[in-house]
Design an enzyme around this catalytic site. Structure first.
Site, mmCIF file in Angstrom:
data_model
loop_
_atom_site.group_PDB
_atom_site.id
_atom_site.type_symbol
_atom_site.label_atom_id
_atom_site.label_comp_id
_atom_site.label_asym_id
_atom_site.label_seq_id
_atom_site.Cartn_x
_atom_site.Cartn_y
_atom_site.Cartn_z
ATOM 1 N N LYS A 173 0.744 -1.190 -0.278
ATOM 2 C CA LYS A 173 0.214 0.001 0.020
ATOM 3 C C LYS A 173 0.842 1.485 -0.133
ATOM 4 C CE LYS A 173 -3.727 -2.433 2.494
ATOM 5 N NZ LYS A 173 -4.902 -2.248 1.984
ATOM 6 N N ASP A 208 -9.631 2.240 2.044
ATOM 7 C CA ASP A 208 -9.519 1.665 3.366
ATOM 8 C C ASP A 208 -9.940 2.352 4.535
ATOM 9 O OD1 ASP A 208 -8.650 -0.790 2.717
ATOM 10 O OD2 ASP A 208 -6.280 -0.255 2.867
#
Length: 522
Positions: free
Chosen positions: A302, A340
């Site tokens: 990420k 997220d």
């Protein structure tokens, strides 16, 4: 109607699905050919070398007569010096009505010479080469394909091994540009997409097993059911856009299940894959065409993915991590997002609102139930950054606990929070009714007995959230529930972030009910 739909879809996807048939008796082989047809295969590959006893004349007649699908026969060597016997058997299969035989390159010229003038009109010879070490250069692959063709092959078959997912690009280059029927597959989990995208990149055939674990070659052959139901194989064509989840590990991810069903529901021409990626920068550089349109980024990519993007959404930039990448149509640039944050924070807030201990916040729409609470975030990676930043914005006091204290400190300083080592977590007790969020992979399959915090320490928490969703009910969540805490599964976050991703990928409203329905089964 079903037949009509099938034929329309098959027109879009000319690649065939072949089922390898491996059994120790002829009766079992015949049974498996029938099963292959029921599952939706187009043809079967009869692997004669798996038989314990073999009477060539009678057994070949039986299989050819009773198989409900066209047959490919292959007879791989078991020992040195058995080439003459094998070639005799394969010639016999041809004479008795087999549709195709697969012979290895080493003996191809000899075999093809021996059937000159006897070959039935519709009979075809596959000449194959297997490389169990690596995937050669584009030049070497092209040279090998020409050699196979010159040996007399009707269909060229090259199978290599992926040491890195970028190796598959060389096979796609070969199959896209070769002018004769070609099967090009790459073994191993890193080569999985070669088996699913063959019709997009000019491949003649792929292989799907009858059931999981019955691979005919080492490493990650999908089942027929997975090809048809999970990846919508019949819908994949040259114009299909490729999406996928980039991770290490990645096979546990449910993203392909939800996204592919959503794509199919709305008729979106895309396919979504598991992508086992070791180096995200190398992956994005290799697969830089508009064919590869978007990606989800999982652990541990990420943060690295953010650095690979040409532009980054302000929220993702603030967090310092992206979990979604879109390749823009107009200029091919990579745009990074973070879903997220909204996925995890909304899941935690809903959990707090629904808990009986926090009913007062149900009617308070102006502020978050996280406001004023101490939120302990385990993990300082991309997912940890998303939860920490989101909680801070909602007015929470944020504490970061991480295996590497320096990483915890760095994140804590960035958001104005506090840092702990994982060892300090068990004795941390700032107040009662805290919120705990595990954003690490601790407790994820296959390590389901692991937990990041002792059960005794959980009594200080009103709510425990675990970003892990395989399994859905982790050891952390089970022990938190036993201590009286409200628990929020990673599935809650997963669904929310997934339908946000869908809207970024497609520009269309997500079928949210479908996402919840699919995940409720897991």
């Amino acid at each position: 109607m079903e037949t009509e739909t099938r034929s329309q879809e098959t027109t879009k996807n000319p690649s065939l699905i072949c089922a390898p048939v491996m059994a120790d008796s002829i009766d079992k082989m015949v049974t498996e050919t029938c099963k292959a047809r029921e599952l939706g295969a187009d043809l079967v590959e009869i692997q004669l070398h798996t038989l314990k006893e073999f009477n060539p004349l009678e057994d070949l007649k039986t299989i050819i007569k009773k198989s409900p699908l066209p047959t490919i026969f292959t007879y791989r060597p078991k020992w040195e010096g058995d080439d003459n016997e094998r070639l005799h058997v394969l010639r016999l299969a041809m004479e008795l009505g087999a549709d195709c035989i697969d012979v290895d390159l080493q003996v191809a010229r000899e075999f093809i010479k021996s059937i000159k003038g006897k070959k039935p009109k519709k009979f075809r010879v596959i000449v194959s080469s297997h490389n169990y070490q690596n995937t050669p250069s584009v030049e070497d692959l092209s040279e090998l394909a020409v050699r196979i063709q010159q040996a007399g092959a009707d269909i060229v078959k090259i199978v290599t091994t992926a040491l890195d997912i970028t190796d598959v690009a060389r096979m796609f280059h070969l199959t896209s540009n070769f002018q004769a029927p070609i099967i090009g597959l790459v073994m191993g989990e890193r080569g999985l997409m070669s088996r699913i995208l063959c019709s997009k990149f000019g491949g003649y055939m792929t292989f799907g097993t009858l059931e999981s674990g019955k691979d005919s070659v080492p490493g990650h052959q999908p089942t027929i059911k997975e090809l048809l139901d999970l990846y919508n194989f019949r819908r994949i064509g040259p114009d299909t856009k490729v999406y996928g989840v980039i991770g290490q590990p990645v096979s546990h991810s449910k993203s392909p299940i939800v996204h592919n069903q959503a794509f199919k529901l709305i008729g979106f021409n895309g396919v979504y894959l598991h992508l086992l990626v070791d180096d995200v920068a190398s992956f994005l550089k290799t697969y830089s065409s508009s064919d590869f349109a978007g990606f989800s980024c999982a652990i541990p990519h990420k943060e690295a993915a953010l650095k690979c993007c040409d532009e980054v959404d302000p929220l993702a930039k603030s967090i310092g991590a992206v979990n979604t990448i879109l390749r823009r149509k107009n200029d091919g640039k990579l745009f990074g997002y973070n879903t997220d944050c909204i996925g995890s924070i909304s899941a935690i807030e809903d959990g707090l609102r629904s808990s009986s201990s926090d009913q007062s916040s149900v009617h308070c729409t102006s502020s978050s139930p996280l406001a004023g609470k101490t939120v302990v975030v385990i993990g300082a990676g991309g997912a940890g950054k998303a939860v920490a930043y989101g909680a801070k914005v909602k007015g929470a006091k944020v504490v970061i606990a991480n295996r590497t204290f320096e990483r915890a400190l760095e994140l804590a300083e960035a958001i104005g929070g506090r840092a702990l080592s994982l060892e300090e977590l068990d004795s941390f007790h700032a107040e009662e009714g805290m919120v705990l969020a595990n954003t690490t992979s601790i407790g994820m399959q296959p390590n389901v007995d692991e937990t990041p915090i002792s059960k005794d320490a959980l009594k200080h928490y009103a709510l425990v959230f675990d970003a892990v969703y395989t399994p859905r009910n982790t050891r952390l969540l089970r022990e938190a529930e036993e201590c009286g805490a409200t628990t929020v599964s990673g599935a809650e976050m997963f669904v929310r972030q997934a339908y946000e991703q869908f809207e970024i990928f497609t520009g269309l409203p997500a079928p949210k009910e479908l996402y919840w329905k699919i995940m409720s089964k897991y």
